[in-house]
Write a protein that holds these residues in place. Structure first.
Motif, short mmCIF file in Angstrom:
data_model
loop_
_atom_site.label_atom_id
_atom_site.label_comp_id
_atom_site.label_asym_id
_atom_site.label_seq_id
_atom_site.Cartn_x
_atom_site.Cartn_y
_atom_site.Cartn_z
N ALA A 185 6.33 -11.23 -13.81
CA ALA A 185 7.11 -11.99 -12.83
C ALA A 185 6.74 -11.47 -11.45
N SER A 186 5.52 -11.81 -10.98
CA SER A 186 5.02 -11.20 -9.76
C SER A 186 5.86 -11.58 -8.56
N PHE A 187 6.38 -12.81 -8.55
CA PHE A 187 7.19 -13.24 -7.40
C PHE A 187 8.43 -12.38 -7.27
N PHE A 188 9.11 -12.12 -8.40
CA PHE A 188 10.32 -11.30 -8.36
C PHE A 188 9.98 -9.88 -7.97
N VAL B 18 12.84 -7.55 -0.15
CA VAL B 18 14.24 -7.69 0.23
C VAL B 18 14.98 -6.37 0.08
N TYR B 19 14.87 -5.74 -1.12
CA TYR B 19 15.71 -4.57 -1.36
C TYR B 19 15.16 -3.33 -0.68
N ILE C 257 16.70 0.05 3.77
CA ILE C 257 16.49 0.62 5.10
C ILE C 257 17.77 0.51 5.92
N LEU C 258 18.52 -0.59 5.73
CA LEU C 258 19.80 -0.70 6.43
C LEU C 258 20.78 0.36 5.93
N GLY D 84 4.83 -4.40 4.53
CA GLY D 84 5.30 -4.03 5.86
C GLY D 84 6.57 -3.21 5.82
N GLY D 85 7.42 -3.47 4.80
CA GLY D 85 8.65 -2.71 4.67
C GLY D 85 8.40 -1.24 4.43
N LEU D 86 7.31 -0.91 3.73
CA LEU D 86 6.99 0.49 3.47
C LEU D 86 6.63 1.22 4.76
#
Lengths: 170, 400
Positions: free
Chosen positions: A51-54, A61-62, A68-69, B143-145
């Motif tokens: 499931a490369s997209f996931f 996203v995470y 990071i937030l 880019g996140g990394l």
């Protein structure tokens, strides 16, 4: 056992271990870093399931935004940067009970679900599964209504955030 | 198939023949070839940085009316090697109270996050690492990394200046990611695929012509993502000593340096792949080597502009940096996305007309936003109090 299964088990072990470390780490900052490792482990598990997209979305996203937030928030709260040996407060038996109950319920539900034990269907060749996913999310006979409800929820959250953050007296 | 037709595929096929001749299983040979490719590509990319540093120093020197490096070797070409040897033999100093793992992981991630992008870029019609069907999302995830490496360096060094640098970098990266992702949606919409090679193949007319607004947004945001001037608030030496990497020395500092140069070159590579047609050009389909040459020329043109930016523009203040992304680039990206979506679909049958209409509309949007919104975005600064000297002269009668 094939090579892929060994890799999958290794990824699972790393993910679980780092998930435990998220709650066991002494510093909040270290917990956040362990959380990133756990999320990357989930992404790797997606990748082994083709499931490369996931997998890529999980990282984008995470790891790229949410983790990071979280780190950002942890860095801004000064006290949590200090070493604080007490990681449990008085309410830990209640929390244990709630978490244990939730886990037991989930295990019970999954054990009754037939899809859990049946072998996975083979994916169509090539990049077809992204198009299938897109259609499933936007077709009326697919998941259009849950998709739109989720976006409505996000809009509500955004308006709430603007209300909380904005200076409305002006 | 001859060597000059497609050297990489030629060597790979020759090597596969040798391995099979030794009695290796076909899967084993494929694994060895993949592993070799995965080892050689980053190695070449990192060695290429040595040349990039020379190129950039030379150009910046010319901009500032200097010669740039010209003592070591012809045209100063050996200078980066001398610098490299010097940085190899320097001492590593770890500050007291530094968090060991984040402190040492950050330099590795800063280079690794950039090298990940190289895996999906098609260098010619045939040479590419992986043909991922989600290539574009993969690039955003990589880019996140990079953001993570700034953050880890800022936090791990146990230094307030480094931490402020880390904060700034995260604020900047997260803000500029929004218009960047929206601008990348537009080429995807016109192509109907997220794969990088499909995006290149769809550019019979390069996307910079049909989507000038998206190209401008992507260029500005990716310069900000690389943390290059004028967006180098992360390492504003006039305010933050050296920013997030102030506590690093020796090769650990060198890794950040390599990461920055490589990132600047990688965004040029990405821009020429996504908006200038990548390896496309006359004869590139039949002679893949020619396509590689086209890509290198386009990339160096874009890289030249990136260096011109660095050499000629002053650094943004943090509020100006935020105003630019939230008040100009994000609305422009959203409006342009909606307009492009509405216009592209009905005209999809007539590619020439579609290109002309999209160019005109997007160019008008770009000009309107940069002239009107650009002026309105920065609020007028008003004087709120009378100027007050910090120290008033105090006369005392010293003669008595």
């Amino acid at each position: 056992m094939t090579g892929l299964q060994v890799v999958f088990l290794l990824i699972g072990a790393v993910t679980l271990a780092s998930a435990v470390m998220v709650v066991a780490a002494k510093r909040v900052m270290h917990a956040a870093l362990w959380l990133i490792l756990a999320l990357v482990g989930v992404a790797a598990a997606y990748a082994t399931l083709e499931a490369s997209f996931f997998a890529v979305m999980q990282v984008a996203v995470y790891v790229g935004a949410i983790a990071i937030l979280i780190i950002f928030a942890a860095m801004l709260t000064r006290r949590s940067m200090e070493d604080d040996p007490a990681r449990l407060n008085k309410g830990w038996p209640a929390a244990l009970l709630a978490a244990g109950g939730l886990l037991a319920g989930l295990v019970y539900l999954f054990s009754r679900w037939t899809g859990f034990s049946s072998p996975a269907r083979a994916l169509p060749e090539g990049g077809e599964n992204i198009a299938a996913l897109g259609l499933a999310l936007t077709a009326p006979e697919g998941f259009l209504v849950p998709f739109e409800v989720a976006s409505l929820l996000l809009v509500a959250a955004m308006i709430g955030a603007i209300y909380v953050a904005g200076d409305l007296r002006k | 198939m001859s060597f000059w037709y497609d050297p990489v595929a030629f060597i790979a096929e020759w090597l596969r023949g040798v391995l099979l001749g030794w009695g290796m299983a076909p899967e084993g040979a494929a694994f060895v070839l993949t592993a070799l490719g995965a080892a050689i590509m980053p190695l070449l990319a990192m060695l290429f940085v040595i040349f990039l540093i020379w190129y950039e120093r030379k150009l910046i020197g010319r901009i500032q009316n200097r010669f740039g490096p010209n003592r070591v070797g012809p045209f100063g070409l050996i200078q980066p090697f001398a610098d490299m040897l010097k940085i190899f033999i320097k001492e590593y100093i770890t500050p007291i109270g530094a968090d060991w793992l984040p402190y040492n992981l950050a330099p590795v991630l800063s280079v690794g996050g950039v090298l990940l992008i190289w895996a999906v870029i098609p260098f010619s019609a045939t040479i590419m690492g992986v043909n991922l069907n989600v290539g574009l999302v993969y690039i955003i995830a990589a880019g996140g990394l990079g953001a993570l490496s700034f953050l880890l360096a800022g936090w791990g060094s146990n230094n307030k200046y480094a931490m402020i640098g880390g904060f700034r970098s995260v604020a900047q990266l997260i803000s500029y990611e929004v218009p960047m992702v929206v601008s990348l949606l537009m080429p995807v919409m016109l192509t109907g695929s997220l794969g990088i090679n499909d995006l290149v193949k769809a550019q019979t007319i390069p996307f910079i012509v049909t989507l000038p607004a998206a190209a401008a947004i992507f260029f500005i945001t990716s310069v900000a993502e690389a943390g290059r001037a004028p967006f180098d608030l992360v390492e504003a030496e006039s305010e933050l000593v050296a920013g997030f990497n102030v506590e690093y020395s020796g090769l650990k500092f060198g890794m950040f340096f390599v990461g920055e140069f490589l990132h600047a070159f990688t965004i040029s590579l990405l821009f020429s792949t996504l908006f200038l047609g990548g390896w496309r050009g006359p004869g590139a389909e039949t002679y893949p080597l020619l396509g590689f040459l086209y890509l290198v020329i386009k990339t160096f043109l874009v890289y030249f502009v990136v260096i011109l930016f660095r050499g000629s523009l002053p650094r943004f203040r943090i509020d100006q940096m935020m105003d630019l992304t939230w008040k100009v680039l994000t609305p422009l990206a959203l409006v342009s996305l909606v307009v492009t979506a509405l216009l592209a679909k009905p005209l999809a049958g007539i590619p020439a007309l579609q290109a002309v209409v999209l160019f005109v509309v997007n160019a008008i949007l770009l000009m309107v936003f940069f002239s009107v919104a650009g002026k309105r975005a920065t609020p007028k600064r008003a004087i709120v109090g009378k100027p007050r000297p910090l120290a008033t002269p105090h006369h005392e009668d010293v003669s008595a």
